[in-house]
Design a protein around this motif. Structure first.
Motif, PDB file in Angstrom:
ATOM      1  N   LYS A  44     -33.279 -42.034 -10.360  1.00 57.59           N
ATOM      2  CA  LYS A  44     -32.346 -40.820 -10.416  1.00 57.59           C
ATOM      3  C   LYS A  44     -32.293 -40.168 -11.717  1.00 57.59           C
ATOM      4  CE  LYS A  44     -28.216 -43.548 -11.278  1.00 57.59           C
ATOM      5  NZ  LYS A  44     -26.750 -43.824 -10.937  1.00 57.59           N
ATOM      6  N   ILE A  45     -31.953 -38.919 -11.789  1.00 54.90           N
ATOM      7  CA  ILE A  45     -31.835 -38.333 -12.952  1.00 54.90           C
ATOM      8  C   ILE A  45     -30.239 -38.077 -13.454  1.00 54.90           C
ATOM      9  CG2 ILE A  45     -32.105 -36.158 -14.165  1.00 54.90           C
ATOM     10  CD1 ILE A  45     -34.517 -37.875 -14.009  1.00 54.90           C
ATOM     11  N   VAL A  46     -29.845 -38.425 -14.727  1.00 58.51           N
ATOM     12  CA  VAL A  46     -28.513 -37.996 -15.255  1.00 58.51           C
ATOM     13  C   VAL A  46     -28.806 -37.522 -16.449  1.00 58.51           C
ATOM     14  CG1 VAL A  46     -26.339 -39.278 -16.115  1.00 58.51           C
ATOM     15  CG2 VAL A  46     -27.596 -40.302 -14.290  1.00 58.51           C
ATOM     16  N   VAL A  47     -28.367 -36.356 -16.574  1.00 58.11           N
ATOM     17  CA  VAL A  47     -28.270 -35.464 -17.712  1.00 58.11           C
ATOM     18  C   VAL A  47     -27.103 -35.689 -18.724  1.00 58.11           C
ATOM     19  CG1 VAL A  47     -28.487 -33.198 -18.928  1.00 58.11           C
ATOM     20  CG2 VAL A  47     -29.610 -33.812 -16.846  1.00 58.11           C
ATOM     21  N   LYS A  48     -26.922 -36.325 -19.911  1.00 57.98           N
ATOM     22  CA  LYS A  48     -25.844 -36.654 -20.610  1.00 57.98           C
ATOM     23  C   LYS A  48     -25.871 -36.551 -22.171  1.00 57.98           C
ATOM     24  CE  LYS A  48     -26.770 -41.417 -20.528  1.00 57.98           C
ATOM     25  NZ  LYS A  48     -26.001 -42.995 -20.065  1.00 57.98           N
ATOM     26  N   ASN A  49     -24.897 -36.381 -22.803  1.00 66.45           N
ATOM     27  CA  ASN A  49     -25.097 -36.158 -24.275  1.00 66.45           C
ATOM     28  C   ASN A  49     -25.211 -37.739 -24.813  1.00 66.45           C
ATOM     29  OD1 ASN A  49     -24.515 -33.481 -24.295  1.00 66.45           O
ATOM     30  ND2 ASN A  49     -22.172 -33.637 -24.378  1.00 66.45           N
ATOM     31  N   ALA A  50     -26.121 -37.735 -26.096  1.00 57.52           N
ATOM     32  CA  ALA A  50     -26.300 -38.931 -26.777  1.00 57.52           C
ATOM     33  C   ALA A  50     -24.791 -39.144 -27.542  1.00 57.52           C
ATOM     34  CB  ALA A  50     -27.444 -38.722 -27.877  1.00 57.52           C
ATOM     35  N   LYS A  51     -24.728 -40.729 -27.813  1.00 58.94           N
ATOM     36  CA  LYS A  51     -23.407 -41.040 -28.288  1.00 58.94           C
ATOM     37  C   LYS A  51     -23.700 -41.123 -30.006  1.00 58.94           C
ATOM     38  CE  LYS A  51     -21.882 -43.651 -24.329  1.00 58.94           C
ATOM     39  NZ  LYS A  51     -21.543 -45.040 -23.793  1.00 58.94           N
ATOM     40  N   GLY A  52     -25.133 -41.403 -30.021  1.00 63.98           N
ATOM     41  CA  GLY A  52     -25.533 -41.440 -31.586  1.00 63.98           C
ATOM     42  C   GLY A  52     -25.881 -42.963 -31.970  1.00 63.98           C
ATOM     43  N   GLY A  53     -27.113 -43.064 -32.706  1.00 62.48           N
ATOM     44  CA  GLY A  53     -27.662 -44.214 -32.858  1.00 62.48           C
ATOM     45  C   GLY A  53     -28.424 -44.834 -31.984  1.00 62.48           C
ATOM     46  N   GLU A  54     -28.680 -44.064 -30.676  1.00 65.68           N
ATOM     47  CA  GLU A  54     -29.901 -44.531 -29.810  1.00 65.68           C
ATOM     48  C   GLU A  54     -31.228 -44.159 -30.593  1.00 65.68           C
ATOM     49  OE1 GLU A  54     -27.312 -42.237 -29.245  1.00 65.68           O
ATOM     50  OE2 GLU A  54     -26.661 -42.391 -27.080  1.00 65.68           O
ATOM     51  N   LYS A  55     -32.160 -45.109 -29.986  1.00 62.08           N
ATOM     52  CA  LYS A  55     -33.501 -44.927 -30.386  1.00 62.08           C
ATOM     53  C   LYS A  55     -34.415 -44.363 -29.275  1.00 62.08           C
ATOM     54  CE  LYS A  55     -33.158 -47.301 -34.090  1.00 62.08           C
ATOM     55  NZ  LYS A  55     -33.327 -46.806 -35.614  1.00 62.08           N
ATOM     56  N   PHE A  56     -35.302 -43.341 -29.719  1.00 67.67           N
ATOM     57  CA  PHE A  56     -36.103 -42.718 -28.723  1.00 67.67           C
ATOM     58  C   PHE A  56     -37.374 -42.236 -29.158  1.00 67.67           C
ATOM     59  CE2 PHE A  56     -37.652 -38.479 -27.116  1.00 67.67           C
ATOM     60  CZ  PHE A  56     -37.825 -38.681 -25.849  1.00 67.67           C
ATOM     61  N   THR A  57     -38.315 -42.976 -28.157  1.00 65.41           N
ATOM     62  CA  THR A  57     -39.715 -42.998 -28.350  1.00 65.41           C
ATOM     63  C   THR A  57     -40.152 -41.725 -27.642  1.00 65.41           C
ATOM     64  OG1 THR A  57     -39.846 -45.173 -28.925  1.00 65.41           O
ATOM     65  CG2 THR A  57     -42.246 -44.076 -28.478  1.00 65.41           C
ATOM     66  N   ALA A  58     -41.051 -40.656 -28.486  1.00 64.30           N
ATOM     67  CA  ALA A  58     -41.318 -39.467 -27.812  1.00 64.30           C
ATOM     68  C   ALA A  58     -42.701 -39.677 -27.383  1.00 64.30           C
ATOM     69  CB  ALA A  58     -41.132 -38.293 -28.720  1.00 64.30           C
ATOM     70  N   GLY A 106     -35.033 -30.257 -23.729  1.00 63.70           N
ATOM     71  CA  GLY A 106     -35.312 -28.817 -24.221  1.00 63.70           C
ATOM     72  C   GLY A 106     -36.644 -29.236 -25.384  1.00 63.70           C
ATOM     73  N   VAL A 107     -36.779 -30.295 -25.895  1.00 64.38           N
ATOM     74  CA  VAL A 107     -37.670 -30.520 -26.929  1.00 64.38           C
ATOM     75  C   VAL A 107     -38.786 -31.273 -26.635  1.00 64.38           C
ATOM     76  CG1 VAL A 107     -37.775 -31.716 -29.411  1.00 64.38           C
ATOM     77  CG2 VAL A 107     -35.270 -30.872 -28.331  1.00 64.38           C
ATOM     78  N   ILE A 108     -38.786 -32.616 -26.148  1.00 68.71           N
ATOM     79  CA  ILE A 108     -39.797 -33.218 -25.805  1.00 68.71           C
ATOM     80  C   ILE A 108     -39.620 -34.438 -24.805  1.00 68.71           C
ATOM     81  CG2 ILE A 108     -39.513 -35.018 -27.716  1.00 68.71           C
ATOM     82  CD1 ILE A 108     -42.482 -34.797 -28.099  1.00 68.71           C
ATOM     83  N   GLY A 109     -40.714 -34.839 -24.084  1.00 65.38           N
ATOM     84  CA  GLY A 109     -40.531 -35.853 -23.175  1.00 65.38           C
ATOM     85  C   GLY A 109     -40.653 -37.205 -23.924  1.00 65.38           C
ATOM     86  N   GLY A 110     -40.352 -38.182 -23.134  1.00 61.62           N
ATOM     87  CA  GLY A 110     -40.351 -39.666 -23.672  1.00 61.62           C
ATOM     88  C   GLY A 110     -41.628 -40.372 -23.208  1.00 61.62           C
ATOM     89  N   LYS A 111     -42.212 -41.351 -23.934  1.00 61.85           N
ATOM     90  CA  LYS A 111     -43.583 -41.742 -23.865  1.00 61.85           C
ATOM     91  C   LYS A 111     -43.293 -42.635 -22.672  1.00 61.85           C
ATOM     92  CE  LYS A 111     -47.063 -44.565 -26.503  1.00 61.85           C
ATOM     93  NZ  LYS A 111     -47.432 -45.170 -27.589  1.00 61.85           N
ATOM     94  N   ASP A 112     -42.455 -43.277 -22.625  1.00 60.85           N
ATOM     95  CA  ASP A 112     -42.189 -44.401 -21.561  1.00 60.85           C
ATOM     96  C   ASP A 112     -42.240 -43.905 -20.129  1.00 60.85           C
ATOM     97  OD1 ASP A 112     -42.132 -46.264 -23.324  1.00 60.85           O
ATOM     98  OD2 ASP A 112     -39.958 -46.445 -23.525  1.00 60.85           O
ATOM     99  N   SER A 113     -41.861 -42.590 -19.837  1.00 60.12           N
ATOM    100  CA  SER A 113     -41.967 -42.042 -18.638  1.00 60.12           C
ATOM    101  C   SER A 113     -42.983 -40.797 -18.550  1.00 60.12           C
ATOM    102  CB  SER A 113     -40.451 -41.397 -18.398  1.00 60.12           C
ATOM    103  OG  SER A 113     -40.090 -40.119 -19.299  1.00 60.12           O
ATOM    104  N   GLY A 114     -43.966 -40.925 -19.339  1.00 66.89           N
ATOM    105  CA  GLY A 114     -44.873 -40.054 -19.450  1.00 66.89           C
ATOM    106  C   GLY A 114     -46.040 -40.213 -18.171  1.00 66.89           C
ATOM    107  N   ILE A 115     -46.688 -39.235 -17.940  1.00 60.58           N
ATOM    108  CA  ILE A 115     -47.988 -39.214 -16.928  1.00 60.58           C
ATOM    109  C   ILE A 115     -49.197 -40.093 -17.470  1.00 60.58           C
ATOM    110  CG2 ILE A 115     -49.363 -37.844 -15.411  1.00 60.58           C
ATOM    111  CD1 ILE A 115     -46.540 -37.426 -14.983  1.00 60.58           C
TER     112      ILE A 115
END
Length: 782
Positions: free
Chosen positions: A272-286, A312-321
């Motif tokens: 499922k997809i959940v669109v939400k705001n970051a809380k701060g401090g999360e790590k994200f690998t693009a 709106g910026v970039i996808g994540g590496k862990d969910s890429g094609i």
């Protein structure tokens, strides 16, 4: 924005005149900055056939091929072990051929065998980001033909500057709409016939910055190379092919201007997809393999727990094609432009998607874009649509703007043809109706820049053609008169330049760090709410800060003899004043190699006195401690008992801040106060009677008396005094400690007779008594 002319032809019929097309776009508001030929450096690459393949005798990972171009056979060494006899390839002969970057093919020795050229892959031809093998034609082609002609690579691309208020032009369809409207052509938007069933996809929006989110699930797809036509299209606008799924998402973005993204559905843990705001401090690998630490507030695409993309910026590496992807989830969404730009700037991460989302995407084209991409994916990768979900919490509706015919005619200076007005608005996809006096226009949601009638007038004017509008004076020409204030400033400029100073015109913004070096010398000035940079975040409290910065720039570029001035406004919280400022350093006469004199405080002060004398003003210079200036070498400028400015040598901490290691002399004073003090002087004839001179030397205690005070005493000591000047200044042997010696020359005379000796001597004696009564020691009388 790169616009492929060949690609553009899919949407509008274009005549062959490329320059006219460029001019049409530029004159309608989309400026063509450059006309490019993206494949023009590919030279000498031809079609050829492999007629023999053998293993390299000295290298297991190489093959030796015989290649024939229809007239000659070449020996080629290649690392592509998959090539075989009867393959038709792209071949570049040594010293003749060059790749997409212009790199010339050379003949080299490869483990004892000389190769006569190179077999080209699509990567060398600029059609892929990475190739694992040389290119092979699917079927036989004539030998020796130019690859540029076979692939139709003689293409033209426009580099276009799109203004920030026209995100609708960041696409081929958007620019085709402009071209079609200007040239009275029909816009051909691709039809979509696919039906997407709703359901089987779960979406939740928890961020107000997500304006609309549509997701489509497709199962059973095959990830593979894109067809050559698609690779060629993407390459022409600067995008290299990756795989058919990624390439289609890029194609749709360049076609419609709406960025889309594809997730590997099997790599979304909760499905499922959940669109939400970051809380701060999360790590994200693009997708670029970089890991980012989020500040908080960024919009995230998640499965509820795991971050899948930075919205709106970039996808994540862990969910890429990947090559093994079989099921995908297509995202077609719209995000808040401000939030997207903030995220992009905070992470220093700009992409083609963020560039478009920052400027504003039309959420009402979402369903069309979704159908268009689904249709292309099904065509190129197979698969079956499983379902779709579409959340649009607050739908955006079109706006209605009224335009009076009277106002349109007034602005255009002629009465437009109603049919032309109607055509232009309709061609730009605005619904228009007209009553007797007004036009009523429904503005499509992709035109976020139009909100009032003057915007519609601009739309009509740019399509009608500004060059087709006659130059008509809209109001009577009024000639301004030169006034005394203008004349005063002009004379000030003339005097300053005649003294060797060059005028500067600087920004009205300054660096608050530089301002702090001067403490309370300059009053607080307004701060900017949205500064261009931290170094330009306050309105300038003084002209000196930017003048010193300009001087520094010149000194660092080996111009060490600098004399600058500027006339301009300075700002306080609720007031602004017009001032003039000077800075000087280096040689006094840099063009005279015999003159070794360097700028000094006294010479700099002399320049100021020269200006004051021109206006018949008596400036007094009084010692004062001024923050930002060297103690004992600075002071206030006084006129008529009122302080109008300051002057002196800059303090060491100021020169250190600007990275200067030479003395800098600076001055600033209030032009308005100086202007008010100017009196109108009437001509007076010179006296016909002789004058007499008296010289008087004296010791003056440092810090106790100002030279200007002594001159004032002398001038007012008698009605017969015509002039007083300092003719000598001395410190050294014979002078008492903490004192200096000066000599003044007093000129005595009368307008109606020759003065008698007793009158001159009496006046001179009175002056000496006045000076001695003030504690000044007289040295010599002459």
């Amino acid at each position: 924005m790169k616009l492929s002319v060949e690609w553009l032809k899919d949407y509008v019929d274009i005549d062959g005149d490329i320059q006219k097309l460029s001019d049409d776009l530029t004159m309608s508001g989309s400026e063509v900055e450059e006309i490019e030929k993206p494949f023009e450096k590919i030279k000498g690459v031809i079609s050829a056939e492999i007629i023999d393949v053998k293993p390299h005798s000295n290298a297991d990972n190489l093959n030796v091929c015989k290649v024939n171009d229809g007239s000659k056979t070449y020996t080629i060494v290649t690392s592509d072990k998959s090539v075989k006899i009867n393959d038709f390839v792209a071949f570049g002969p040594a010293d003749t051929a060059s790749d997409v970057d212009g790199k010339i093919v050379r003949s080299v020795d490869m483990r004892g065998i000389k190769t006569d050229g190179m077999l080209f892959s699509l990567e060398e031809l600029g059609l892929e980001s990475h190739s694992n093998r040389v290119f092979r034609f699917e079927k036989p082609v004539p030998l020796g033909d130019d690859i540029v002609k076979i692939f139709d690579l003689d293409q033209t691309v426009f580099e276009i500057e799109i203004t920030p208020n026209r995100p609708d032009c960041l696409s081929h369809i958007g620019l085709a709409r402009e071209v079609a409207t200007v040239n009275r052509k029909i816009l051909k938007i691709p039809e979509v016939k696919v039906d997407i069933p709703r359901g089987n996809v779960s979406i939740s929006i928890e961020s107000k910055a997500c304006l609309r989110y549509l997701a489509v699930r497709i199962d059973g797809i095959t990830v593979k190379d894109s067809p050559l036509w698609l690779k060629k299209r993407l390459a022409s606008v600067g995008l290299r092919a990756i795989n058919n799924i990624a390439d289609v998402t890029n194609y749709i973005m360049m076609e419609t201007g709406h960025p889309v993204h594809a997730f590997d559905f099997d790599r979304i843990p909760s499905s499922k997809i959940v669109v939400k705001n970051a809380k701060g401090g999360e790590k994200f690998t693009a997708l670029n393999s970089k890991t980012y630490t989020l500040e908080g507030g960024e919009v995230l695409i998640t499965d509820g727990n795991q971050t899948l993309a930075l919205a709106g910026v970039i996808g994540g590496k862990d969910s890429g094609i990947t090559q093994s992807t079989k099921s995908i989830l297509i995202e077609v969404a719209t995000f808040d432009p401000v939030r997207t730009r903030k995220t992009s700037k905070e992470l220093n991460l700009s992409t083609d998607a963020s560039y478009r989302f920052e400027r504003g995407i039309d959420p009402n084209d979402t369903l069309y874009v979704a159908k268009r991409i689904v249709e292309m994916i099904l065509s190129l990768s197979g698969g079956k649509v499983v379902g779709m979900a579409d959340l649009y919490p607050n739908p955006i509706k079109f706006t209605v703007v009224k335009l009076s015919n009277k106002k349109l005619s007034s602005y255009m200076s002629f009465t437009p043809d109603p049919q032309e007005v109607s055509y232009i608005f309709n061609a730009l996809e605005m619904k228009v109706s007209k009553d007797q006096n007004d036009w009523t226009v429904e503005i499509p949601t992709f035109r976020q820049d139009i909100s009032q009638d003057v915007d519609l007038i601009e739309e009509f004017a740019r399509i009608h053609g500004f060059d087709n509008v006659s130059a008509v004076m809209s109001m009577p020409f009024i000639q301004g008169d030169k006034n005394a204030w203008w004349d005063f400033k002009n004379k000030m400029r003339f005097l300053s330049t005649s003294l060797g100073y060059f005028e500067n015109v600087n920004y009205a913004f300054s660096d608050p760090k530089a301002k702090r070096l001067f403490g309370d010398t300059f009053k607080e000035s307004p701060e900017l709410l949205n500064p261009v940079s931290p170094e330009m975040s306050i309105m300038r409290p003084s002209l000196l800060i930017n003048l010193i910065d300009a001087l520094t720039y010149n000194v660092k570029h080996q111009e060490s003899d600098v004399k600058f001035f500027e006339i301009g406004k300075v700002f306080e919280e609720n007031h602004e004043f017009e001032k003039i400022a000077f800075v000087s350093t280096g040689k006094i006469e840099p063009l005279d190699y015999t003159d070794k004199r360097m700028e000094s405080l006294l010479n700099f002060k002399g320049d100021l006195e020269t200006i004051a004398n021109y206006f018949h003003l008596d400036l007094d210079f009084t010692n004062a401690e001024i923050t930002g200036f060297t103690a004992g070498r600075c002071g206030k400028i006084v006129l008529g008992g009122e302080t109008i400015g300051l002057t002196g040598e800059l303090a060491e901490d100021v020169t250190d801040f600007f990275d200067l290691d030479l003395p800098i002399y600076a001055c600033e004073f209030d032009l308005e106060k100086m202007f008010k003090a100017i009196q109108i002087f009437e001509y007076k004839s010179a006296s016909q009677y002789p004058v007499s001179f008296k010289d008087l030397s004296m010791f003056v205690q440092k810090g106790k008396f100002q030279t200007s005070e002594i001159i004032r005493i002398a001038r007012t000591s008698s009605e017969y005094v015509r002039d007083v000047r300092v003719i000598d200044f001395y410190t050294g042997k014979g002078v008492p400690p903490e004192s200096y010696s000066i000599t003044i020359r007093i000129t005595y005379g009368s307008m109606d007779r020759t003065l008698l000796d007793y009158e001159i001597d009496g006046s001179f004696s009175k002056l000496m008594e006045l000076l001695e009564s003030r504690g000044i020691t007289l040295r010599k009388v002459r």
